[in-house]
Scaffold this motif. Structure first.
Motif, PDB file in Angstrom:
ATOM      1  N   LYS A  62       0.801  -1.128   0.048  1.00 25.31           N
ATOM      2  CA  LYS A  62       0.172   0.049   0.104  1.00 25.31           C
ATOM      3  C   LYS A  62       1.029   1.219   0.063  1.00 25.31           C
ATOM      4  O   LYS A  62       1.898   1.405   0.807  1.00 25.31           O
ATOM      5  N   LEU A  63       0.524   2.054  -0.815  1.00 29.44           N
ATOM      6  CA  LEU A  63       1.164   3.325  -1.061  1.00 29.44           C
ATOM      7  C   LEU A  63       0.169   4.326  -0.239  1.00 29.44           C
ATOM      8  O   LEU A  63      -0.833   4.351  -0.633  1.00 29.44           O
ATOM      9  N   PRO A  64       0.991   5.192   0.756  1.00 30.64           N
ATOM     10  CA  PRO A  64       0.222   6.025   1.679  1.00 30.64           C
ATOM     11  C   PRO A  64      -0.354   7.316   0.591  1.00 30.64           C
ATOM     12  O   PRO A  64      -0.073   7.436  -0.242  1.00 30.64           O
ATOM     13  N   GLU A  65      -1.278   8.126   1.484  1.00 31.35           N
ATOM     14  CA  GLU A  65      -1.419   9.280   0.823  1.00 31.35           C
ATOM     15  C   GLU A  65      -0.280  10.142   0.658  1.00 31.35           C
ATOM     16  O   GLU A  65       0.583  10.103   1.176  1.00 31.35           O
ATOM     17  N   PRO A  66      -0.285  11.120  -0.514  1.00 39.96           N
ATOM     18  CA  PRO A  66      -1.563  11.057  -1.402  1.00 39.96           C
ATOM     19  C   PRO A  66      -1.944  10.250  -2.315  1.00 39.96           C
ATOM     20  O   PRO A  66      -2.994  10.690  -3.137  1.00 39.96           O
ATOM     21  N   PHE A  67      -1.264   9.103  -2.184  1.00 35.27           N
ATOM     22  CA  PHE A  67      -1.725   8.050  -3.315  1.00 35.27           C
ATOM     23  C   PHE A  67      -2.958   7.230  -2.794  1.00 35.27           C
ATOM     24  O   PHE A  67      -3.721   7.102  -3.662  1.00 35.27           O
ATOM     25  N   GLY A  68      -2.582   6.554  -1.579  1.00 31.00           N
ATOM     26  CA  GLY A  68      -3.733   5.758  -1.058  1.00 31.00           C
ATOM     27  C   GLY A  68      -3.971   4.790  -2.123  1.00 31.00           C
ATOM     28  O   GLY A  68      -5.283   4.454  -2.310  1.00 31.00           O
ATOM     29  N   LEU A  69      -3.191   3.980  -2.413  1.00 32.92           N
ATOM     30  CA  LEU A  69      -3.258   3.136  -3.416  1.00 32.92           C
ATOM     31  C   LEU A  69      -2.573   1.735  -3.047  1.00 32.92           C
ATOM     32  O   LEU A  69      -1.437   1.684  -2.428  1.00 32.92           O
ATOM     33  N   THR A  70      -3.297   0.465  -3.469  1.00 32.87           N
ATOM     34  CA  THR A  70      -2.984  -0.717  -3.059  1.00 32.87           C
ATOM     35  C   THR A  70      -2.539  -1.383  -4.415  1.00 32.87           C
ATOM     36  O   THR A  70      -3.441  -1.437  -5.213  1.00 32.87           O
ATOM     37  N   ILE A  71      -1.250  -1.970  -4.472  1.00 31.74           N
ATOM     38  CA  ILE A  71      -0.628  -2.572  -5.611  1.00 31.74           C
ATOM     39  C   ILE A  71      -0.660  -4.122  -5.251  1.00 31.74           C
ATOM     40  O   ILE A  71      -0.007  -4.636  -4.471  1.00 31.74           O
ATOM     41  N   ASP A  72      -1.425  -5.004  -6.067  1.00 28.92           N
ATOM     42  CA  ASP A  72      -1.372  -6.337  -5.889  1.00 28.92           C
ATOM     43  C   ASP A  72       0.104  -6.925  -6.652  1.00 28.92           C
ATOM     44  O   ASP A  72      -0.146  -6.932  -7.857  1.00 28.92           O
ATOM     45  N   THR A  73       1.064  -7.161  -6.022  1.00 30.20           N
ATOM     46  CA  THR A  73       2.111  -7.542  -6.685  1.00 30.20           C
ATOM     47  C   THR A  73       1.934  -9.231  -7.316  1.00 30.20           C
ATOM     48  O   THR A  73       3.014  -9.720  -7.737  1.00 30.20           O
ATOM     49  N   ALA A  74       0.909  -9.771  -6.742  1.00 29.45           N
ATOM     50  CA  ALA A  74       0.658 -11.060  -7.520  1.00 29.45           C
ATOM     51  C   ALA A  74       0.640 -11.157  -8.937  1.00 29.45           C
ATOM     52  O   ALA A  74       0.684 -12.060  -9.748  1.00 29.45           O
ATOM     53  N   GLU A  75       0.290  -9.862  -9.569  1.00 25.95           N
ATOM     54  CA  GLU A  75       0.283  -9.615 -11.103  1.00 25.95           C
ATOM     55  C   GLU A  75       1.390  -9.398 -11.772  1.00 25.95           C
ATOM     56  O   GLU A  75       1.418  -9.286 -12.732  1.00 25.95           O
ATOM     57  N   PHE A  76       2.592  -9.448 -10.799  1.00 25.11           N
ATOM     58  CA  PHE A  76       3.882  -9.072 -11.599  1.00 25.11           C
ATOM     59  C   PHE A  76       4.386 -10.295 -12.043  1.00 25.11           C
ATOM     60  O   PHE A  76       4.458 -11.339 -11.084  1.00 25.11           O
ATOM     61  N   PRO A  77       5.131 -10.435 -13.391  1.00 26.84           N
ATOM     62  CA  PRO A  77       5.998 -11.578 -13.591  1.00 26.84           C
ATOM     63  C   PRO A  77       7.025 -11.685 -12.854  1.00 26.84           C
ATOM     64  O   PRO A  77       7.666 -10.688 -12.357  1.00 26.84           O
ATOM     65  N   VAL A  78       7.557 -12.931 -12.589  1.00 27.47           N
ATOM     66  CA  VAL A  78       8.614 -13.258 -11.735  1.00 27.47           C
ATOM     67  C   VAL A  78       9.726 -13.632 -12.675  1.00 27.47           C
ATOM     68  O   VAL A  78       9.395 -14.543 -13.750  1.00 27.47           O
ATOM     69  N   GLY A  79      11.000 -13.225 -12.569  1.00 28.11           N
ATOM     70  CA  GLY A  79      12.072 -13.469 -13.337  1.00 28.11           C
ATOM     71  C   GLY A  79      12.111 -12.821 -14.527  1.00 28.11           C
ATOM     72  O   GLY A  79      11.638 -11.971 -15.136  1.00 28.11           O
TER      73      GLY A  79
END
Length: 194
Positions: free
Chosen positions: A177-194
């Motif tokens: 989670k990025l705090p304010e002023p972003f207030g955004l949660t990024i799901d790292t499960a969607e990142f390719p590995v390697g």
């Protein structure tokens, strides 16, 4: 392919180094930065690297104020650390009258994001955070696909001198989670590995 360092006169001052960086004809598609006073030429990032940057980029646009932008190829300068850095993503408000066409002061950035490549992981883990903290950039997100314990995402903040405090660290698969002023949660499960 790994990064290449370009030798130059060690007595060269910052303005001369920047002029050399701006005027030299570098290999097309390469990423050319000045890291701790050394010009570093890196190959274009791999597909997985670009996929991660693009996914974070898309998420950021949904939460940033209208007057801010997200850039993938914007150089930011940190003269006190002899750095002309090109983060994978920079969130910033552009100055109305930029001092230079080739870069902006790093202090204008609200967030920088780096996605490691095998050839630049040390810079992204050590040299660049020190420069970003020195510039007072509030948040630094390091997405480290090559971390020794497996792929991680680490959010740094509260810069003091040339050091950040770790605000959050997760393994790929967990949200960050990025705090304010972003207030955004990024799901790292969607990142390719390697």
């Amino acid at each position: 392919m790994s990064a290449l360092t370009v030798g130059q006169d060690p007595d060269q001052n910052w303005d001369e180094l920047v002029r050399y960086w701006e005027e030299m004809e570098w290999p097309e598609g390469s990423k050319v930065e000045i890291i701790e006073g050394i010009i570093t030429v890196s190959p274009a990032p791999a597909v997985g690297h670009n996929v991660i940057a693009a996914r974070v980029h898309r998420r950021l646009y949904s939460v940033i104020p209208e007057e801010w932008e997200v850039f993938q190829t914007l150089a930011i300068s940190v003269p006190s650390r002899l750095g002309m850095l090109i983060p994978d993503l920079v969130v910033t408000r552009l100055p109305e009258h930029p001092e230079a066409e080739s870069h902006i002061p790093a202090a204008l950035a609200e967030l920088v994001v780096e996605v490691t490549s095998k050839s630049n992981a040390r810079h992204d883990r050590v040299s660049k955070p020190a420069a970003y903290a020195t510039a007072g950039i509030p948040l630094y997100l390091l997405i480290d696909r090559w971390a020794p314990g497996g792929p991680t995402a680490t959010l740094y903040g509260e810069p003091k001198g040339d050091v950040y405090r770790v605000l959050s660290a997760v393994k790929f698969g967990d949200p960050i989670k990025l705090p304010e002023p972003f207030g955004l949660t990024i799901d790292t499960a969607e990142f390719p590995v390697g």
